[in-house]
Design an enzyme around this catalytic site. Structure first.
Site, PDB file in Angstrom:
ATOM      1  N   GLU A 117      -5.060  -8.112  -0.675  1.00 43.49           N
ATOM      2  CA  GLU A 117      -5.895  -7.827   0.498  1.00 43.49           C
ATOM      3  C   GLU A 117      -7.243  -7.303   0.040  1.00 43.49           C
ATOM      4  OE1 GLU A 117      -4.656  -5.358   3.786  1.00 43.49           O
ATOM      5  OE2 GLU A 117      -2.573  -6.023   3.582  1.00 43.49           O
ATOM      6  N   GLU A 134       0.828  -1.220   0.000  1.00 44.21           N
ATOM      7  CA  GLU A 134       0.000   0.000   0.000  1.00 44.21           C
ATOM      8  C   GLU A 134       0.858   1.265   0.000  1.00 44.21           C
ATOM      9  OE1 GLU A 134      -2.899  -0.355   3.148  1.00 44.21           O
ATOM     10  OE2 GLU A 134      -3.678  -2.248   2.385  1.00 44.21           O
TER      11      GLU A 134
END
Length: 381
Positions: free
Chosen positions: A297, A190
């Site tokens: 995810e 991320e």
């Protein structure tokens, strides 16, 4: 003449196939046999299936912790997830005794998963090694650490010591068969957001790429870690392949490409078209570059939508021939009544999750068959 033309075409097709197969291999030329087999088998499985994963599935769950053989997913379906997510968060920033315990606990978890036939993916919620604030960025205390960790930075030697600890651990994870356990290592995830200290607002593109390349090179080439598959996974902020690759360190430094996306999957909105489009960018790049792809995810906290598994997640993943090795939903907190991403017995989404589990497209641990062994087809690997 026609026969010669036909033979030529067949030769060109076979040659192209062989070249493609040669390109599709781990970036580590010295990868263990089990790691190479896992890479190959995940690519093959992703043509028709996706492995289901759950973060911290066997360490703890909704209302329990440290119960051998248990996971919330197994309590619902009879099988553990095919992929177990764990974390290197305990490997630094703590007292030496706590670090050693974290390493031992994680070693046991990873080895147990391997011995059962499952797969481990390792995230790294890495506490800032040069400031307070933990792994999140806190404006009041956090320091932009990335330029300090790369070669020439004032904390570079400190970073090497942290990697030494990871390397030592990687050499210690041996299964009952005596072989090193392969794991998917997913550092600095991320990175396109600003919530982590390694995020885009806090470091340049050049320094991030340098950090990634040094991390892989030091583990692989200096420390001799040959049982890691390296996964690159931004959040969902990209809109094109060029955006996705903006901080990509290069094909020679990445084995798997992925994406984290909660926002489009119900957290902020239900935008399945956008979620699919971005997964397609990831999947298409993996096919083109000879990489693995994964939905690294996702999830919907508390799963308030009782048909989320089949009407949201499965619909996105099964569309238009995506090649996803696995999908992983986030953890089930042991104390929080609302922070969980997989169902537990009695949850309203259990019936739909059973449908998700029973779909031939999804694979769970008990569906896996020797994913660490190379399989022959017509006598050819």
């Amino acid at each position: 003449m026609k026969r010669n033309l036909l033979l030529t075409l067949i030769f060109l097709i076979l040659t192209a196939g062989c070249l493609h197969a040669q390109k599709a291999k781990p970036i580590d030329a010295k990868a263990t046999a089990e790691t190479k087999a896992l890479f190959k088998n995940l690519r093959k499985l992703s043509q028709n299936h996706t492995l289901f994963g759950h973060q911290h599935a066997t360490e703890y769950g909704h209302g329990w912790r440290n119960e051998p053989g248990r996971s919330d997913v197994k309590s619902v379906t009879g099988s553990h997830p095919a992929v177990i997510g764990v974390d290197f968060s305990g490997f630094s920033g703590r007292a030496p005794e706590a670090i050693q315990k974290a390493k031992e606990d994680l070693r046991n978890n990873v080895v147990d998963t391997y011995n059962r036939g499952g797969l481990t993916t390792v995230a790294w919620h890495f506490s800032n090694p040069v400031s307070q604030g933990g792994f999140y960025w806190a404006d009041s205390v956090s320091v932009a650490a990335v330029p300090m960790l790369i070669p020439g930075g004032e904390a570079h030697e400190q970073y090497k010591e942290i990697l030494n600890g990871i390397g030592e651990w990687a050499h210690s994870i041996k299964g009952a068969d005596g072989n090193l356990v392969p794991v998917i290592f997913r550092p600095y995830h991320e990175f396109d957001g600003g919530w982590f200290w390694w995020g885009a607002p806090h470091t340049s593109r050049e320094d991030f790429i340098t950090l990634w390349r040094f991390t892989v090179s030091y583990l692989r080439d200096s420390l001799g870690v040959h049982n890691f598959i390296y996964a690159f996974s931004p959040d969902n902020k990209f809109e094109s392949e060029a955006d996705f690759l903006e901080r990509y360190p290069g094909d020679e430094w990445v084995d798997m490409v992925g994406m984290d996306n909660y926002a489009d999957m119900g957290r902020d909105r239900y935008d399945l078209e956008t979620a699919f489009r971005k997964l397609k960018i990831v999947s298409d790049y993996a096919i083109k570059a000879g990489k693995l792809a994964a939905f690294t995810e996702t999830g919907l906290e508390s799963i308030p939508n009782p048909t989320w598994w089949t009407e949201t997640l499965l619909k996105v993943m099964k569309r238009d021939d995506l090649r996803l090795a696995y999908v992983l939903v986030w953890r089930n907190d042991m104390r929080s009544p609302t922070h969980y991403y997989a169902p537990y017995p009695g949850h309203e989404s259990v019936p739909d999750f059973i449908k998700f589990y029973s779909d031939p497209y999804t694979l769970f641990e008990k569906d896996l068959d020797n994913i660490y062994k190379r399989k022959k087809f017509l006598g050819i690997f």
